[in-house]
Enzyme design. Sequence first.
Site, PDB file in Angstrom:
ATOM      1  N   ILE A   1      61.973 -12.157 -73.256  1.00 17.61           N
ATOM      2  CA  ILE A   1      62.448 -10.835 -72.872  1.00 17.61           C
ATOM      3  C   ILE A   1      63.210 -10.913 -71.557  1.00 17.61           C
ATOM      4  CG2 ILE A   1      60.768  -9.514 -74.177  1.00 17.61           C
ATOM      5  CD1 ILE A   1      59.003  -9.306 -71.798  1.00 17.61           C
ATOM      6  N   GLU A   2      64.115  -9.952 -71.348  1.00 14.37           N
ATOM      7  CA  GLU A   2      65.089 -10.054 -70.261  1.00 14.37           C
ATOM      8  C   GLU A   2      64.452 -10.041 -68.880  1.00 14.37           C
ATOM      9  OE1 GLU A   2      67.144  -5.847 -69.590  1.00 14.37           O
ATOM     10  OE2 GLU A   2      67.088  -6.398 -71.703  1.00 14.37           O
ATOM     11  N   GLN A   3      63.283  -9.427 -68.739  1.00  9.72           N
ATOM     12  CA  GLN A   3      62.625  -9.420 -67.434  1.00  9.72           C
ATOM     13  C   GLN A   3      62.047 -10.783 -67.079  1.00  9.72           C
ATOM     14  OE1 GLN A   3      62.385  -7.095 -69.747  1.00  9.72           O
ATOM     15  NE2 GLN A   3      63.042  -5.191 -68.755  1.00  9.72           N
TER      16      GLN A   3
ATOM     17  N   SER B   1      65.078 -13.513 -63.984  1.00 14.07           N
ATOM     18  CA  SER B   1      65.943 -12.813 -64.925  1.00 14.07           C
ATOM     19  C   SER B   1      67.374 -13.359 -64.984  1.00 14.07           C
ATOM     20  CB  SER B   1      65.981 -11.319 -64.602  1.00 14.07           C
ATOM     21  OG  SER B   1      64.744 -10.721 -64.907  1.00 14.07           O
TER      22      SER B   1
END
Length: 530
Positions: free
Chosen positions: A329-331, A356
């Site tokens: 996931i992008e975080q 990130s």
Amino acid sequence: MAFPKVLSADQAAALIPDGAVVTVSSSSGLGCPDTMLAAIGRRFDATGHPRNLTTLHPIAAGDMWGIKGVDHIAKSGLLARILGGSYPSGPSSAEPPAIWKMITGNEIPAYNIPSGILFDMHREAAAKRPGVLTKIGLDTFVDPAREGCAMNERAAETPIVRKVEFDGEDWLYFKTIVPEVAIIRATTADERGNLSYEHEGGYLGPLDQALAVRNNGGIVIAQVKRLAESGTLKPQNVLVPGVLVDTIVVAPDQMQTTQTPYEPAISGEIFRPLSSFEIPEFGVSKVIARRVAQELRHGDAVNIGFGISANVPRILIEEGRHGEVTWVIEQGAVGGVPLLDFQFGCASNAEAIMPSPYQFTYFQGAGFDASLLSFLQIDREGSVNVSKLGVRPHVTAGAGGFVDITARARRIIFSGFFTAAAGLAVENGALVISREGKVRKLVEAVEHVSFSGRRAVAQGQDITYVSERCVLKLTDKGIVVTEIAPGVDLQRDVLAQAEFPLGVADGLKVMDAALFRPEPIGLDLGGGQL
């Protein structure tokens, strides 16, 4: 440089000059330096300073559930311009955040820039290079041939992206914006300013932001939960070294993420038993999530977005297939179980947490296998809108990393309901549509091009759209229906509910009947038993 000074939030806010470009590290409530942003707002209310700030928010700052973030500084005269990957969002029934009132009221120029590109801009500023040359965003709202990232008329008057030709190809060019103040967050600072992140659910991009500011002679302010003695942090645990930090602000009550004071599984300090994760109740949304799960393969690295597809990891848990797919996931979380609702963007039991900016490099270059994302609208070219809808744009928040993720992704599975607000139920192993939806989602032209179907076809991307009543594929001849749900009439419930003609596959199938029954479906990702 001198060692950083420990100041109160109000003292640190007094360091920010009028007209500064300020970069803020945050992803909604995750990692948000809310205490510092509140202090800037208080100072402005009391003194009228700082004035005319430009702020950069690579992912987002704050939410509508207790962490105000950017809303602390969304004041006329304080904020002059804003560039964000996304913005605070909430239900359509809620009062819009102050920042959205400024944007829709055309009070300041506001831009929605893909999160990865915003991080790239920080790297370019740190290295004193002229700007970012990228193909990410071509033929989407990022492209100056469309909106050029502008969210209102004020922004359209002052473009920030140009299309240029380089080496015989079209590229998008974002000129470097040099930040002069960084407001970042960590868990612990030692007396020399070294920052560690042991209670955080993600690093986000503070190192890149601090480098951009330090290398250009600016001020780096770090909000932390606690202060430690010099020399007590292990060097491997320090993400941002003290040589980049000017000022430390201790805020013991900072929230870990939205509506979460502190949960050690989010920061990887403990692992939750798989039995502790709630499995979605049987219903129409679960049918869609199950069908999305059938698109996955053993060993895939899979990005996941907000919406129905966020439940797919729990489908794999229920099916005894957890661990066969690695979620990214992008975080920054890699592996584990992505969390839902207010904690979205975090994961429990992660195998690793990447900064990130590096996660976005991974996405932009399509190093992963597939992405599971939502749709608000789909048009005849296969383009998707997730970033703008109707007169209440704060419901969608903006694109975040969506454009970075989808620009070159090898496989994308979009999911959502075929129409909005339809009366739907699952009965006796079939879909029942008691009332058709009020709003069609398959439209002639999407309101905002978040994903370009034309580029997807040209690049050979594998694109699937999954709804409760059918599965669609994007082809060079348009969108084709490949499967329909049991109980669905192809003409009445599918073809007639789209604003443009849909093709129908020669080998049209009925969706797996097991999807429409409560018991597990016997999901097989092709890897055998674990």
